[in-house]
Design a protein around this motif. Sequence first.
Motif, PDB file in Angstrom:
ATOM      1  N   THR A 107      -3.966 -14.226  14.972  1.00  0.00           N
ATOM      2  CA  THR A 107      -3.141 -13.008  15.059  1.00  0.00           C
ATOM      3  C   THR A 107      -1.678 -12.930  14.206  1.00  0.00           C
ATOM      4  OG1 THR A 107      -4.170 -12.200  16.907  1.00  0.00           O
ATOM      5  CG2 THR A 107      -2.061 -11.232  16.484  1.00  0.00           C
ATOM      6  N   ALA A 108      -1.065 -14.161  14.426  1.00  0.00           N
ATOM      7  CA  ALA A 108       0.066 -14.556  13.801  1.00  0.00           C
ATOM      8  C   ALA A 108       0.069 -14.656  12.040  1.00  0.00           C
ATOM      9  CB  ALA A 108       0.647 -15.749  14.416  1.00  0.00           C
ATOM     10  N   TYR A 109      -1.001 -15.027  11.748  1.00  0.00           N
ATOM     11  CA  TYR A 109      -1.305 -15.051  10.311  1.00  0.00           C
ATOM     12  C   TYR A 109      -1.724 -13.802   9.890  1.00  0.00           C
ATOM     13  CZ  TYR A 109      -1.497 -20.286  11.190  1.00  0.00           C
ATOM     14  OH  TYR A 109      -1.300 -21.471  11.857  1.00  0.00           O
ATOM     15  N   ARG A 110      -2.382 -13.171  10.430  1.00  0.00           N
ATOM     16  CA  ARG A 110      -2.627 -11.829  10.292  1.00  0.00           C
ATOM     17  C   ARG A 110      -1.348 -10.875  10.037  1.00  0.00           C
ATOM     18  NH1 ARG A 110      -6.491  -9.177   7.583  1.00  0.00           N
ATOM     19  NH2 ARG A 110      -6.895  -7.659   9.285  1.00  0.00           N
ATOM     20  N   ILE A 111      -0.282 -11.106  10.815  1.00  0.00           N
ATOM     21  CA  ILE A 111       0.768 -10.322  10.827  1.00  0.00           C
ATOM     22  C   ILE A 111       1.713 -10.620   9.455  1.00  0.00           C
ATOM     23  CG2 ILE A 111       3.247 -10.308  11.604  1.00  0.00           C
ATOM     24  CD1 ILE A 111       2.066 -10.687  14.406  1.00  0.00           C
ATOM     25  N   LEU A 112       1.588 -12.086   8.841  1.00  0.00           N
ATOM     26  CA  LEU A 112       2.133 -12.383   7.772  1.00  0.00           C
ATOM     27  C   LEU A 112       1.370 -11.611   6.786  1.00  0.00           C
ATOM     28  CD1 LEU A 112       2.658 -16.435   8.031  1.00  0.00           C
ATOM     29  CD2 LEU A 112       4.342 -14.713   8.107  1.00  0.00           C
ATOM     30  N   GLN A 113       0.206 -11.602   6.804  1.00  0.00           N
ATOM     31  CA  GLN A 113      -0.676 -10.840   5.741  1.00  0.00           C
ATOM     32  C   GLN A 113      -0.410  -9.602   5.843  1.00  0.00           C
ATOM     33  OE1 GLN A 113      -4.950 -11.267   6.571  1.00  0.00           O
ATOM     34  NE2 GLN A 113      -5.186 -12.126   4.491  1.00  0.00           N
ATOM     35  N   GLY A 114      -0.086  -8.744   6.732  1.00  0.00           N
ATOM     36  CA  GLY A 114       0.328  -7.254   6.785  1.00  0.00           C
ATOM     37  C   GLY A 114       1.809  -7.060   6.144  1.00  0.00           C
ATOM     38  N   ALA A 115       2.595  -8.251   6.442  1.00  0.00           N
ATOM     39  CA  ALA A 115       4.068  -8.097   5.891  1.00  0.00           C
ATOM     40  C   ALA A 115       3.825  -8.075   4.296  1.00  0.00           C
ATOM     41  CB  ALA A 115       4.934  -8.992   6.328  1.00  0.00           C
ATOM     42  N   ALA A 116       3.198  -8.924   3.741  1.00  0.00           N
ATOM     43  CA  ALA A 116       2.902  -9.220   2.542  1.00  0.00           C
ATOM     44  C   ALA A 116       2.261  -7.713   1.741  1.00  0.00           C
ATOM     45  CB  ALA A 116       1.867 -10.160   1.975  1.00  0.00           C
ATOM     46  N   GLY A 117       1.064  -7.449   2.628  1.00  0.00           N
ATOM     47  CA  GLY A 117       0.420  -6.177   2.086  1.00  0.00           C
ATOM     48  C   GLY A 117       1.245  -4.795   2.083  1.00  0.00           C
ATOM     49  N   GLY A 118       2.197  -4.955   2.935  1.00  0.00           N
ATOM     50  CA  GLY A 118       2.917  -3.606   2.889  1.00  0.00           C
ATOM     51  C   GLY A 118       3.776  -3.768   1.568  1.00  0.00           C
ATOM     52  N   LEU A 119       4.226  -4.699   1.079  1.00  0.00           N
ATOM     53  CA  LEU A 119       5.005  -4.875  -0.072  1.00  0.00           C
ATOM     54  C   LEU A 119       3.997  -4.813  -1.417  1.00  0.00           C
ATOM     55  CD1 LEU A 119       7.423  -7.697   0.782  1.00  0.00           C
ATOM     56  CD2 LEU A 119       7.846  -5.270   1.147  1.00  0.00           C
ATOM     57  N   LEU A 120       2.832  -5.161  -1.464  1.00  0.00           N
ATOM     58  CA  LEU A 120       2.049  -5.380  -2.537  1.00  0.00           C
ATOM     59  C   LEU A 120       1.741  -4.179  -3.261  1.00  0.00           C
ATOM     60  CD1 LEU A 120      -0.650  -8.024  -1.962  1.00  0.00           C
ATOM     61  CD2 LEU A 120       0.989  -8.077  -3.605  1.00  0.00           C
ATOM     62  N   THR A 121       1.281  -3.061  -2.363  1.00  0.00           N
ATOM     63  CA  THR A 121       0.902  -1.880  -3.091  1.00  0.00           C
ATOM     64  C   THR A 121       2.013  -0.948  -3.523  1.00  0.00           C
ATOM     65  OG1 THR A 121      -1.397  -1.949  -1.865  1.00  0.00           O
ATOM     66  CG2 THR A 121      -0.621   0.167  -2.649  1.00  0.00           C
ATOM     67  N   PRO A 122       2.874  -0.607  -2.744  1.00  0.00           N
ATOM     68  CA  PRO A 122       3.867   0.099  -3.493  1.00  0.00           C
ATOM     69  C   PRO A 122       4.766  -0.513  -4.618  1.00  0.00           C
ATOM     70  CG  PRO A 122       4.253  -0.031  -0.875  1.00  0.00           C
ATOM     71  CD  PRO A 122       3.149  -1.211  -1.422  1.00  0.00           C
ATOM     72  N   VAL A 123       4.981  -1.683  -4.470  1.00  0.00           N
ATOM     73  CA  VAL A 123       5.703  -2.260  -5.543  1.00  0.00           C
ATOM     74  C   VAL A 123       4.815  -2.431  -6.780  1.00  0.00           C
ATOM     75  CG1 VAL A 123       7.050  -4.375  -6.446  1.00  0.00           C
ATOM     76  CG2 VAL A 123       7.219  -3.754  -4.271  1.00  0.00           C
ATOM     77  N   GLY A 124       3.593  -2.696  -6.681  1.00  0.00           N
ATOM     78  CA  GLY A 124       2.468  -2.843  -7.620  1.00  0.00           C
ATOM     79  C   GLY A 124       2.425  -1.457  -8.259  1.00  0.00           C
ATOM     80  N   MET A 125       2.435  -0.488  -7.611  1.00  0.00           N
ATOM     81  CA  MET A 125       2.419   1.062  -8.099  1.00  0.00           C
ATOM     82  C   MET A 125       3.691   1.257  -9.030  1.00  0.00           C
ATOM     83  SD  MET A 125       1.637   4.844  -6.094  1.00  0.00           S
ATOM     84  CE  MET A 125      -0.123   4.187  -5.406  1.00  0.00           C
TER      85      MET A 125
END
Length: 488
Positions: A107-125
């Motif tokens: 769960t803790a590692y998935r939270i890290l994934q979520g933080a990264a995923g929240g930045l990837l798509t908007p910044v990439g777009m």
Amino acid sequence: MTAPAARPRLAPKVAVGVVFVAALFMSIMDTTIVNVALPSIGRQFGVDPASVGVVNVGYLVTLAVFVPLSGWLGDRFGTRRVFLGALTLFTLASLLCGSAGSLDQLTAYRILQGAAGGLLTPVGMTMLFRAFPQEERVRATRVLMLPTAVAPALGPVLGGWLVDSWSWHWVFIVNVPIGVLALIFGLVFLPDYRTERAGRFDAPGFALAAVGFGLAMYALSEGATQGWGSARIAVSGLLGLAALVALVLTELRRPEPMLDLRLFRDRIFRVANLLSLFSGAAFLGMLYLFPLLMQDALGMDALHSGLMVFPEALGVMAASQVAGRLYPRVGPRRLIATGAAVVAVCLALMAAIGPDSNLWAVRALLLVTGFAMGHVFMPSQTAAFAGIPAERTGAASTLYNAQRQLGSALGVAVLGTVLAAVGTLSTTAAGTPTANLAAYRTAFLVASGLALIAAVTALFVRDSDAAATMRGASGQASEPARTGAATA
């Protein structure tokens, strides 16, 4: 806005397209591939199916919290640095998830994934729309169709195969080689885009956005499972709604808000976001609902039910080629309205699927659904940014992706609630539990209604507002754009 850093070995459009497609594919696929592995994860850690859902909830909540921060970070530190940092964190977190020895660690590692995923798509777009000028935005949006269409459908197929052939750990580890290759490519070729002045950090806006989007995403994700009347869901939903209302009031008064809600004054951006909310809810809701129907009513395993969905991805990919050519001549209004209306009809027809249905006819229906949805995705996303200046694409993509996350959660929440309300199990005359097809039929009809709302909303799109994205090589607007401008 400063010019992109000179990297002559590869055109910026190509570099941004390659890295963003790889990262977006990995991020989107992660949201569906993990669902297949949840039962296996629960068995290994001795956790019941309801409790193991925290693995996904933690990811979705954190992702919703970090999306609002993405625009300011990209403007302040440069899109290249933020994007590659998020890509590194997502890849590392995927490796950690694959090595987790307990549910708490996972769960803790998935939270890290979520933080990264929240930045990837908007910044990439943001990078994509800054690399492509207005008249080439159709090409840029077609680039996004591959991960948007294929990743959600491939996730259950690949996840089922990995879990059956290897173990649940591999649904996370599979991200690592993709992430490493994209990171190396990005370090060598990716250009940088940043504004001259990012503005001060909006701490109140971030705090309210984090609380509002986080609690709203939690309530939408868990409401159907825990019950909308439960104290935890009711409190989370009400507090999240209150925080979002306070966010709107706060951000409209700030000169440099984290979420620039004034962008909604742009008519086509406002309408495109609204129709994307409902069309996304219908589409992601269908992707959630259809595998459940295949497994409960038809007795398929996860792998074969995932394969049944795959024609939808082929339809979206085919549509991206057709819609891209029609867009300059026909305009977004008619493409989106027609596409969404066809999706509504297809989802209504899915309500008739049962044990006696011809599976090839069902696959054909999914192919048509994907083809029609492609005529919604590509034009709406292209038209949404038609009036947004290049220096404000970061703020606009933040709003667009925040809406898209809420839309996907809304679709799953609404259809999950319908299933729970009607009941997915019924009892035969002999007292044997069996799948209640009425629940799935009702849910598909609700999904059809969401798509129909999107179709009606599309009628408020004006082609003249999207004229900048409809220009040909000569720089002249197409006939629908000129006519719309004359009559607007």
